[in-house]
Design an enzyme around this catalytic site. Structure first.
Site, PDB file in Angstrom:
ATOM      1  N   THR A  28       0.872  -1.067  -0.140  1.00  0.00           N
ATOM      2  CA  THR A  28       0.096   0.046   0.006  1.00  0.00           C
ATOM      3  C   THR A  28       0.824   1.374   0.009  1.00  0.00           C
ATOM      4  O   THR A  28       1.828   1.368   0.839  1.00  0.00           O
ATOM      5  CB  THR A  28      -0.882  -0.064   1.343  1.00  0.00           C
ATOM      6  OG1 THR A  28      -1.822  -1.083   0.909  1.00  0.00           O
ATOM      7  CG2 THR A  28      -1.520   1.296   1.390  1.00  0.00           C
ATOM      8  N   GLN A 101      -3.919  -6.998  -6.658  1.00  0.00           N
ATOM      9  CA  GLN A 101      -4.641  -7.818  -5.464  1.00  0.00           C
ATOM     10  C   GLN A 101      -5.690  -7.159  -5.025  1.00  0.00           C
ATOM     11  O   GLN A 101      -6.111  -5.893  -5.175  1.00  0.00           O
ATOM     12  CB  GLN A 101      -3.589  -7.309  -4.259  1.00  0.00           C
ATOM     13  CG  GLN A 101      -3.885  -8.453  -3.149  1.00  0.00           C
ATOM     14  CD  GLN A 101      -3.222  -7.940  -1.691  1.00  0.00           C
ATOM     15  OE1 GLN A 101      -3.373  -6.524  -1.606  1.00  0.00           O
ATOM     16  NE2 GLN A 101      -2.781  -8.936  -1.093  1.00  0.00           N
ATOM     17  N   HIS A 177      -6.928 -10.708  -1.623  1.00  0.00           N
ATOM     18  CA  HIS A 177      -6.359 -10.393  -0.235  1.00  0.00           C
ATOM     19  C   HIS A 177      -7.252 -11.099   0.733  1.00  0.00           C
ATOM     20  O   HIS A 177      -8.226 -10.751   1.306  1.00  0.00           O
ATOM     21  CB  HIS A 177      -6.466  -8.900  -0.332  1.00  0.00           C
ATOM     22  CG  HIS A 177      -5.548  -8.413   0.709  1.00  0.00           C
ATOM     23  ND1 HIS A 177      -4.930  -9.184   1.913  1.00  0.00           N
ATOM     24  CD2 HIS A 177      -4.891  -7.246   1.028  1.00  0.00           C
ATOM     25  CE1 HIS A 177      -4.357  -8.389   2.609  1.00  0.00           C
ATOM     26  NE2 HIS A 177      -4.439  -7.334   2.326  1.00  0.00           N
ATOM     27  N   ASN A 180      -4.392 -10.273   6.723  1.00  0.00           N
ATOM     28  CA  ASN A 180      -4.246  -8.831   7.406  1.00  0.00           C
ATOM     29  C   ASN A 180      -5.533  -8.109   8.089  1.00  0.00           C
ATOM     30  O   ASN A 180      -5.541  -6.999   8.223  1.00  0.00           O
ATOM     31  CB  ASN A 180      -3.486  -7.870   6.429  1.00  0.00           C
ATOM     32  CG  ASN A 180      -2.088  -8.365   6.185  1.00  0.00           C
ATOM     33  OD1 ASN A 180      -1.666  -9.222   7.048  1.00  0.00           O
ATOM     34  ND2 ASN A 180      -1.435  -7.885   5.175  1.00  0.00           N
ATOM     35  N   TYR A 182      -8.595  -7.977   6.965  1.00  0.00           N
ATOM     36  CA  TYR A 182      -9.510  -7.257   6.129  1.00  0.00           C
ATOM     37  C   TYR A 182     -10.639  -8.058   6.030  1.00  0.00           C
ATOM     38  O   TYR A 182     -10.884  -9.176   6.621  1.00  0.00           O
ATOM     39  CB  TYR A 182      -8.876  -6.695   4.678  1.00  0.00           C
ATOM     40  CG  TYR A 182      -7.926  -5.770   4.935  1.00  0.00           C
ATOM     41  CD1 TYR A 182      -8.072  -4.573   5.690  1.00  0.00           C
ATOM     42  CD2 TYR A 182      -6.470  -6.147   5.025  1.00  0.00           C
ATOM     43  CE1 TYR A 182      -7.003  -3.485   5.933  1.00  0.00           C
ATOM     44  CE2 TYR A 182      -5.422  -5.397   5.191  1.00  0.00           C
ATOM     45  CZ  TYR A 182      -5.928  -4.049   5.845  1.00  0.00           C
ATOM     46  OH  TYR A 182      -4.850  -2.941   6.145  1.00  0.00           O
ATOM     47  N   ARG A 229      -3.590 -14.665  -0.953  1.00  0.00           N
ATOM     48  CA  ARG A 229      -2.751 -14.537   0.343  1.00  0.00           C
ATOM     49  C   ARG A 229      -3.428 -14.429   1.709  1.00  0.00           C
ATOM     50  O   ARG A 229      -4.466 -14.053   1.951  1.00  0.00           O
ATOM     51  CB  ARG A 229      -2.091 -12.971   0.412  1.00  0.00           C
ATOM     52  CG  ARG A 229      -1.113 -12.811   1.102  1.00  0.00           C
ATOM     53  CD  ARG A 229      -0.548 -11.160   0.954  1.00  0.00           C
ATOM     54  NE  ARG A 229       0.753 -11.057   0.963  1.00  0.00           N
ATOM     55  CZ  ARG A 229       1.749 -10.299   1.638  1.00  0.00           C
ATOM     56  NH1 ARG A 229       0.926  -9.055   2.193  1.00  0.00           N
ATOM     57  NH2 ARG A 229       2.910 -10.215   1.849  1.00  0.00           N
ATOM     58  N   ASN A 237      -4.272  -5.306  12.731  1.00  0.00           N
ATOM     59  CA  ASN A 237      -5.743  -4.965  12.783  1.00  0.00           C
ATOM     60  C   ASN A 237      -6.733  -5.711  13.772  1.00  0.00           C
ATOM     61  O   ASN A 237      -7.962  -6.041  13.549  1.00  0.00           O
ATOM     62  CB  ASN A 237      -6.576  -5.190  11.386  1.00  0.00           C
ATOM     63  CG  ASN A 237      -5.997  -4.013  10.176  1.00  0.00           C
ATOM     64  OD1 ASN A 237      -5.965  -3.001  10.735  1.00  0.00           O
ATOM     65  ND2 ASN A 237      -5.694  -4.364   9.043  1.00  0.00           N
TER      66      ASN A 237
HETATM   67  C1  8OZ Z   1      -0.344  -1.058   5.535  1.00  0.00           C
HETATM   68  C2  8OZ Z   1      -1.072   0.263   5.448  1.00  0.00           C
HETATM   69  C3  8OZ Z   1      -2.249  -0.019   4.924  1.00  0.00           C
HETATM   70  C4  8OZ Z   1      -2.809  -1.028   4.152  1.00  0.00           C
HETATM   71  C5  8OZ Z   1      -2.133  -4.700   4.246  1.00  0.00           C
HETATM   72  C6  8OZ Z   1      -3.322  -3.426   2.574  1.00  0.00           C
HETATM   73  O1  8OZ Z   1      -1.632  -4.793   5.548  1.00  0.00           O
HETATM   74  C7  8OZ Z   1      -2.452  -3.379   3.780  1.00  0.00           C
HETATM   75  C8  8OZ Z   1      -1.968  -2.279   4.220  1.00  0.00           C
HETATM   76  C9  8OZ Z   1      -0.597  -2.110   4.805  1.00  0.00           C
HETATM   77  O2  8OZ Z   1      -2.615  -5.696   3.784  1.00  0.00           O
END
Ligand code: 8OZ
Length: 366
Positions: A28, A101, A177, A180, A182, A229, A237
């Protein structure tokens, strides 16, 4: 004869024969134009790095609701598709291969970033600890709105449309994706998913959305141009799961049936351990997964070669090193010194810290 493989041993990855096993990790960088549209500057950045065996783009939201940070690119509007064409054409002109992605942030957003100032959506109405990145700086995360069961087919549809748009934009493939913290990861782990319908509860139910999205994307691209991934040990997060070996073991085992181009895993990190995460060795998943494995997390040249030679992985993704070294492949080949990444220019800004890292000059390679 030396039969040992290393980062420079070519590999067949799904539909493609790659000249090396050095992957540019998704990063990012928050440099899209108004409307979350990729630009000529983005095209220069990716083209500078086209000698990677494979480039994976920064995470790109499949819908306006999937946006969670300022100036990240999308893959849902015609303007965005046109912007991405600049990128794919520039990379192809240099002989590179690039996967987009596909991203939806779920609860890692804020009403400031959502259409009509609405609440972000998530599997359950559970606020993550921490701060959202908005156009006005950091603000505390809000409690998201739990998606109604009737909305879930629409989420799968957003990914399908994003995949189709990526095809139109000239990409070579897509990466789902699933990492992380999301949306897909939020559904998968029980710290963020407390649904009582067929998308929550059992591991099979929590994995359902991720596997349906994968199936939809494979329907657009074919399995040999799709990767995914995952971050099984990740705590970023505010993520947690009561039994990550079982949860991720199930998902990885299920992914075998798609015969994807690759599985991309983020190794456990010390930061995750500090945040109470349970470190699951990537070797555990290596023994479950039957296809090509990309690993990521602070590898250098020696560790990358070791991972390939030992059979721990098939390819290695580099993030920070690719930010600072557009010619990372050449520097690795020569064992040349590396530029140091400047963290202050990672997220947002202009060409500074983005396209101005120098490549090796001929003189310095003596
Ligand atoms: C860092 C800052 C903002 C988003 C991820 C898309 O961790 C990100 C991300 C990383 O997968």
């Amino acid at each position: 004869m030396n039969l040992a493989k290393n980062l420079f041993t070519p590999i067949d990855l799904g539909a493609y024969r790659l000249p090396n096993r050095i992957v540019m990790a998704p990063l990012t960088r928050n440099r899209a134009a108004a409307g979350n549209v990729p630009t000529e500057l983005n095209a220069i950045y990716y083209a500078q790095r086209a000698s990677a065996g494979l480039l994976i783009t920064e995470a790109s939201q499949v819908a306006p609701q999937g946006l969670g940070y300022p100036a990240t690119p999308g893959i849902h509007s015609p303007e965005q598709v046109a912007g991405w064409k600049l990128v794919t054409e520039a990379v192809h002109a240099k002989g590179g291969r690039i996967f987009l992605q596909l991203w939806h942030v779920g609860r890692i957003s804020h009403p400031d970033l959502q259409p009509d100032g609405a609440l972000p959506v998530a599997p359950s109405a559970i606020a993550p600890q921490g701060m959202a990145s908005t156009y006005e700086g950091s603000k505390p995360f809000v409690t998201p709105r739990a998606l109604d069961r009737s909305e879930i087919p629409g989420i799968v549809e957003q990914y399908r449309r994003g995949a189709k748009n990526a095809l139109e934009a000239g990409f070579d493939g897509v990466e789902v994706h699933g990492a992380n913290g999301y949306l897909l990861d939020q559904f998968l782990r029980d710290g963020s998913n407390q649904r009582t319908d067929d998308y929550g509860g059992s591991i099979e139910n929590r994995a359902r959305l991720m596997l349906e999205v994968t199936e939809a994307v494979v329907g657009v691209w074919g399995s040999n141009r799709v990767g995914i991934r995952l971050s099984p040990s990740g705590t970023f997060n505010d993520m947690r799961d009561s039994n990550p070996e079982a949860t991720f073991g199930y998902v990885v085992e299920q992914l075998n049936r798609f015969n994807l181009a690759y599985l991309h895993l983020i190794d456990p990190s010390e930061a995750d351990a500090r945040h109470g995460g349970k470190a699951i060795p990537t070797a555990y998943f290596r023994s479950i997964y039957q296809g090509n494995l990309i690993v990521a997390s602070d590898y250098d040249l020696a560790k990358g070669n070791e991972a390939i030679a030992s059979g721990a992985a098939d390819l290695v993704a580099y993030g920070r090193l690719f930010i600072a070294n557009p010619d990372l492949v050449e520097r690795f080949r020569l064992n040349a010194p590396l530029n140091t990444p400047d963290v202050n220019t990672f997220y947002g800004g202009d060409a500074k810290g983005y396209t101005d890292y120098p490549a090796l000059s001929v003189q310095s390679v003596s």
